[in-house]
Enzyme design. Structure first.
Site, PDB file in Angstrom:
ATOM      1  N   HIS A  83      12.441  -9.060 -25.076  1.00 35.02           N
ATOM      2  CA  HIS A  83      13.569  -8.303 -24.511  1.00 35.02           C
ATOM      3  C   HIS A  83      13.588  -8.354 -22.980  1.00 35.02           C
ATOM      4  CE1 HIS A  83      10.928  -4.569 -24.402  1.00 35.02           C
ATOM      5  NE2 HIS A  83      11.665  -4.309 -23.359  1.00 35.02           N
ATOM      6  N   ASP A 219       7.832  -9.162 -30.232  1.00 32.57           N
ATOM      7  CA  ASP A 219       8.620  -9.046 -28.998  1.00 32.57           C
ATOM      8  C   ASP A 219       7.931  -9.762 -27.828  1.00 32.57           C
ATOM      9  OD1 ASP A 219      10.282  -8.289 -26.942  1.00 32.57           O
ATOM     10  OD2 ASP A 219      10.335  -6.161 -27.480  1.00 32.57           O
ATOM     11  N   SER A 640       7.045  -2.591 -20.246  1.00 29.65           N
ATOM     12  CA  SER A 640       7.317  -3.644 -21.211  1.00 29.65           C
ATOM     13  C   SER A 640       6.785  -4.956 -20.675  1.00 29.65           C
ATOM     14  CB  SER A 640       8.807  -3.765 -21.446  1.00 29.65           C
ATOM     15  OG  SER A 640       9.163  -2.877 -22.452  1.00 29.65           O
TER      16      SER A 640
HETATM   17  N1  ARG Z   1      12.801   0.693 -26.488  1.00 21.03           N
HETATM   18  C1  ARG Z   1      12.269  -0.431 -25.769  1.00 21.03           C
HETATM   19  C2  ARG Z   1      12.439  -0.253 -24.248  1.00 21.03           C
HETATM   20  O1  ARG Z   1      12.846   0.790 -23.810  1.00 21.03           O
HETATM   21  C3  ARG Z   1      12.783  -1.728 -26.266  1.00 21.03           C
HETATM   22  C4  ARG Z   1      14.226  -2.002 -26.011  1.00 21.03           C
HETATM   23  C5  ARG Z   1      14.721  -3.347 -26.462  1.00 21.03           C
HETATM   24  N2  ARG Z   1      15.048  -3.358 -27.865  1.00 21.03           N
HETATM   25  C6  ARG Z   1      16.227  -2.890 -28.411  1.00 21.03           C
HETATM   26  N3  ARG Z   1      16.363  -2.902 -29.702  1.00 21.03           N
HETATM   27  N4  ARG Z   1      17.222  -2.428 -27.688  1.00 21.03           N
HETATM   28  O2  ARG Z   1      12.818  -1.081 -23.474  1.00 21.03           O
HETATM   29  N1  ASP Z   2      10.620  -0.570 -23.914  1.00 27.60           N
HETATM   30  C1  ASP Z   2      10.234  -0.108 -22.590  1.00 27.60           C
HETATM   31  C2  ASP Z   2      10.416  -1.186 -21.524  1.00 27.60           C
HETATM   32  O1  ASP Z   2      11.233  -2.068 -21.664  1.00 27.60           O
HETATM   33  C3  ASP Z   2       8.854   0.445 -22.594  1.00 27.60           C
HETATM   34  C4  ASP Z   2       8.846   1.909 -22.907  1.00 27.60           C
HETATM   35  O2  ASP Z   2       9.784   2.605 -22.491  1.00 27.60           O
HETATM   36  O3  ASP Z   2       7.867   2.361 -23.498  1.00 27.60           O
HETATM   37  O4  ASP Z   2       9.847  -1.136 -20.443  1.00 27.60           O
END
Ligand code: ARG
Ligand code: ASP
Length: 708
Positions: A83, A219, A640
C-alpha cells in the site's frame, strides 16, 4: 525468600516493560536499553544507533515522505508495503500490463522501473540542540515572542551545522516543544520498482479486513535505490548503479513464536498521548462522530454505485479506500476509548496531578486553562471538521470550488500569475475528471449539504445555505454548473482574466463554494488557530509539568514523523470476554476466506496450488505457511513498511497495520489490546521464491538462522 524476590522482580519487569512508547534512537542508553534486554533483546543501544560505526539505523529509510522502508541487500534493495508502493505500481500499469492485478517482478536490474518524483531519506545523525534553541528565551516573553526567538535560533543552528553539501538538515520539536533535535539527512531520488505481488495477495482482504485481526495480507513491495558512481544521491540516469548501504538487514527464516522479542524501527507520523481528558472527550463525543457520520453517508452512496457499475468501481476504488481507511479507524478508536475507560483514567491522573501541584503557582491552573480553552474551541473545532469533510474530502465539486477560490485569490493578488495558474488548474483537473462521475457526486452532495447545514454550529453557517431547499439547490447546481465536466470547465476558463473571473463568479457551484470557502478562511480557520495556539502553549507547560510531577514514569515524545524505535513481544490478545486471538495466521486462513471472483477475497490459482501441494520450500513450518503476526509494539500511521526485527536485529516481519480494538493507541496506548500487525518475512520470501520464481532477489538477500 531470595528466589521469590527474584521472581517478583522478574514479573514486575515483564509487566512494566510492555507499556509502549516510541523512542528516539540516539537516546536509548539507560532505561530503554535495560527494558529491551529484559524483554529478550540481545542488542546494545549502539547496535541500534551509532554515528561512528554502522548500525541498524543505516538500513532504515523514510519512504517517499509517508511510509517507512528498509534495505535488505548490499545492492540497495528496499522492502516496504504494497500500500506504500501502490501509486508507483498503478502508474506503471495499463490494460496490457496490469501490474496491480497480476503483480510485477523484474527478472534483472535492467527491467527495474524508474519512478519520477519518488524519493527516500536516511538519517545520518541526530544531535540534541535544545540549549541553543532556547538561547535568550525567558519568562518575561509571551508565547508568541518565545516562539519567534526559538525560530531565529533554529535558523542559526541550521546555518552553522557541520555537514556535507549533499546532505540536508532539519530541526524538530519534541515533548511539545520542550526539546529540540537536529537531523542530518541524505535524500536519494533514483528509486526503481523491483517487485510487487498481485493485489489479490498484496491487498488481500482490502477494506473488509483493514484494521482487523485475524489478517492474511501479503502487504509488501520491493524497490531499489540507485546512486551515482560515488554512491551519492543523483537524479535518475541509466548510468546510475545500485546503492551500497552502510548496513542492510539480514533476513531470519527461523520465524516467530508467542513472546519473542520484536523491535519496530521507522517513522511514525502523529500521536497525542498527553492530551487532557477534556480533549479526548471532545474527540470521542464531538469531532469523531461528525466525521464518521459524514463518511458513513458518503461511503454508502459511493459503494452502491460501485457495486452496480464496473467503470465507477475502477474510478472510485482508490478514493473509496482512502475515505474508508480513516472512517474505519475512527470508529474503532471511539469504541476502544470507551471500552478501556480512557477518559476516566486520564481524569484520575489529572486529579492526582492537581493534588500534588496545588501549591505550585506555575502548574496549579494548567488543567483549568485546558478546560476553558477546550470549551472555547469546541464549536469551531466541530465547524472545521464539517467543512473539511464536506467541502474538502467528500464532495468533489466543492473541492473543485476550493481550488477555484485559491486561484481567484492568487491571480487577483498577482495578475502576472494568471496564465500559469490557469494552466495548472486545467492540468490538475484532467486527472480529476478521469475518475469523476457527476451522478455519484450529486447524490453525495445532496445528502452531505443537508447534514452540513443542519449540524454545523449556527455561527458558522454560510449565508447561501440559510433557508434553502436542499433538493432544489442540488438540482440547480448539478444542472447548471460548468464544473461537472471537462468541456464546460475548459470553456469556463477561456478568455481574459477579467472574463474568467466574471464567468466563474456566475457559476452556481462556485457561488456556493466560494461562500463556504471564504467563511472557512476568514472565520473558521483563524478562530481555530488562535485558540489552538493557546492550547499548544498550555500543552507544552503541561508536558513539562507531568514529567516533573511523576519523575518515575516513562515519558516518550509524541510521534512527529521522525525516526523512532518501539519494542515489545509477539502476543495474542482477548478482543472480548471468552475469546483469545492467537498471534500468528497461516495460509490456511487465506483459503478459508477465498471467494472466487470477489474483488477483496479472490485468490490466484497458483497460490491455491502451492497451498494444496504444501509446496512452501524452506519457508513453511510443520506443514503450514505463516502469513501475518501481531505484537505489542506501539505504532501509528507512517510505521507502514517498518521492519520488525528480532533480538539480534534480523528482519522477521514487515509492519503494515493495527488491530481494530487498539486503534485508539494514538491517544491511549493500552498494552492489553493494542497490537501492531506484521507480514511474516517467511511469507514474503515464499511469495518471491515459490510464487514469483524470482531467485535472483532471494540470492541477493542474506538469509540467517539465529535460533539454530
Ligand atoms: N490501515 C492501514 C493504514 O492505515 C492500511 C491501509 C491500506 N489498506 C486499505 N485497505 N485501505 O495505512
Ligand atoms: N497502516 C498504517 C500506515 O500506513 C499503519 C498504522 O496506522 O498502524 O502507516
Amino acid at each position: 525468600m531470595k528466589y521469590f524476590k527474584i521472581l517478583f522482580l522478574f514479573i514486575t519487569l515483564q509487566i512494566t516493560a510492555q507499556q509502549g512508547g516510541m523512542w528516539i534512537p540516539s537516546l536509548l542508553e539507560g532505561m530503554n536499553e535495560t527494558e529491551m534486554q529484559s524483554l529478550g533483546s540481545k542488542m546494545s543501544a549502539k547496535d541500534i544507533y551509532d554515528t561512528n560505526n554502522s548500525s541498524l539505523k543505516d538500513a532504515i529509510i523514510h519512504f517517499n515522505g509517508g511510509c517507512t522502508g528498509e534495505i535488505i541487500s548490499d545492492k540497495g534493495l528496499i522492502l516496504t508495503n504494497h500500500h506504500c508502493g501502490y501509486g508507483a505500481i498503478q502508474s506503471h500499469s495499463s490494460v496490457e500490463h496490469d501490474y496491480l492485478k497480476n503483480g510485477f517482478w523484474a527478472m534483472s536490474d535492467t527491467e527495474e522501473l524508474s519512478n519520477p518524483g519518488m524519493y527516500v531519506t536516511f538519517i545520518k545523525r541526530i544531535d540534541d540542540v535544545t540549549k541553543q534553541a532556547f538561547n535568550g528565551v525567558n519568562d518575561v516573553m509571551n508565547a508568541k515572542e518565545k516562539q519567534s526567538k526559538i525560530d531565529q535560533n533554529i535558523a542559526i543552528i541550521k546555518k552553522n551545522v557541520t555537514k556535507d553539501d549533499w546532505q540536508d538538515v532539519q530541526v524538530r520539536a519534541f515533548y511539545k516543544g520542550n526539546q529540540y533535535l537536529l537531523f542530518i539527512i541524505e535524500k536519494y531520488n533514483d528509486i526503481r520498482l523491483v517487485g510487487a505481488p498481485p493485489t489479490a495477495i498484496g491487498k488481500f482482504g482490502s477494506d473488509t479486513d483493514n484494521w482487523m485481526w485475524p489478517r492474511h495480507t501479503g502487504d509488501f513491495s520491493l524497490f531499489r535505490i540507485y546512486a551515482d558512481k560515488n554512491n551519492r544521491p543523483a537524479e535518475y540516469s541509466k548510468d546510475n548503479v545500485p546503492f551500497k548501504p552502510k548496513h542492510f538487514l539480514p533476513v531470519s527464516i527461523d520465524g516467530v513464536v508467542e513472546d519473542d522479542f520484536t523491535l519496530i524501527f521507522g517513522f511514525p507520523g502523529r500521536t497525542n498521548e498527553y492530551l487532557p481528558a477534556i480533549a479526548i472527550d471532545q474527540i470521542v463525543h464531538t469531532v469523531n462522530p461528525a466525521k464518521i457520520e459524514i463518511r458513513d453517508e458518503a461511503l454508502k452512496i459511493v459503494d452502491s454505485y460501485m457495486r452496480a457499475d464496473d467503470k465507477i468501481k475502477i474510478q472510485y476504488a482508490s478514493k473509496y479506500a482512502r475515505i474508508a481507511n480513516y472512517w474505519k479507524k475512527w470508529i474503532g478508536e471511539n469504541q476502544g476509548i470507551e471500552k478501556s475507560n480512557a477518559i476516566a483514567k486520564k481524569q484520575k491522573l489529572e486529579q492526582e496531578f492537581i493534588n500534588i501541584n496545588k501549591n505550585n503557582s506555575k502548574y496549579k491552573n494548567l488543567l483549568n486553562d485546558f478546560d476553558k480553552l477546550y470549551k472555547e474551541i469546541d464549536d469551531v473545532a466541530l465547524a472545521r471538521a464539517y467543512w473539511t469533510e464536506v467541502s474538502y474530502r467528500n464532495v468533489e465539486l466543492l473541492r473543485a470550488t476550493v481550488r477555484l477560490y485559491q486561484f481567484e485569490e492568487k491571480v487577483t493578488a498577482d495578475p502576472t500569475s494568471f496564465e500559469s495558474e490557469r494552466a495548472k488548474l486545467i492540468n490538475s483537473s484532467k486527472g480529476n475528471f478521469k475518475n469523476y462521475n457527476a451522478k455519484v457526486d450529486k447524490d453525495v452532495f445532496e445528502k452531505l449539504i443537508e447534514i452540513y447545514s443542519t449540524k454545523i454550529p449556527a455561527a458558522y453557517l454560510s449565508d447561501n445555505l440559510k433557508n434553502v431547499n436542499y433538493s432544489d439547490l442540488t438540482n440547480t447546481i448539478y444542472g447548471k454548473s460548468k464544473l461537472t465536466n471537462p468541456e464546460d470547465f475548459k470553456s469556463l476558463l477561456e478568455g481574459t482574466q477579467q472574463q474568467v473571473i466574471e464567468k466563474i463568479n456566475a457559476d452556481p457551484a462556485y457561488i456556493l463554494g466560494k461562500d463556504l470557502t471564504k467563511d472557512f478562511y476568514t472565520k473558521i480557520n483563524p478562530k481555530f488557530y488562535e485558540i489552538n495556539l493557546e492550547i499548544q502553549a498550555v500543552q507544552k507547560e503541561y508536558m513539562k509539568a507531568l514529567m516533573e510531577t511523576f519523575p518515575d514514569e516513562r515519558f516518550f515524545p509524541d510521534a512527529n514523523s521522525t525516526l523512532r524505535i518501539t519494542y515489545g513481544k509477539v502476543k495474542g490478545y482477548y478482543p472480548k470476554d471468552g475469546i483469545y486471538y492467537k498471534p500468528v495466521s497461516y495460509l490456511k486462513g487465506v483459503i478459508e476466506k477465498y471467494k472466487p471472483g470477489d474483488y477483496e477475497f479472490d485468490v490466484p490459482q497458483k497460490l491455491i496450488n502451492l497451498y494444496q501441494n504444501k509446496d512452501f520450500g524452506k519457508y513453511g513450518i510443520d506443514g503450514k505457511m505463516p502469513v501475518n503476526f501481531i505484537g505489542t509494539n506501539h505504532t501509528t500511521g507512517g510505521n507502514s513498511g517498518s521492519p520488525a526485527l528480532d533480538a539480534y536485529g534480523n528482519l522477521i516481519g514487515l509492519n503494515f497495520d493495527r488491530v481494530w480494538e487498539g486503534t485508539m493507541s494514538d491517544y491511549n496506548y493500552d498494552p492489553e489490546i493494542c497490537r501492531n500487525i506484521m507480514v511474516d518475512v517467511r511469507y514474503i520470501l515464499f511469495i518471491i521464491d515459490k510464487y514469483a520464481g524470482n531467485k535472483r532477489l532471494i540470492n541477493e538477500m542474506k538469509l540467517v538462522h539465529p535460533k539454530k
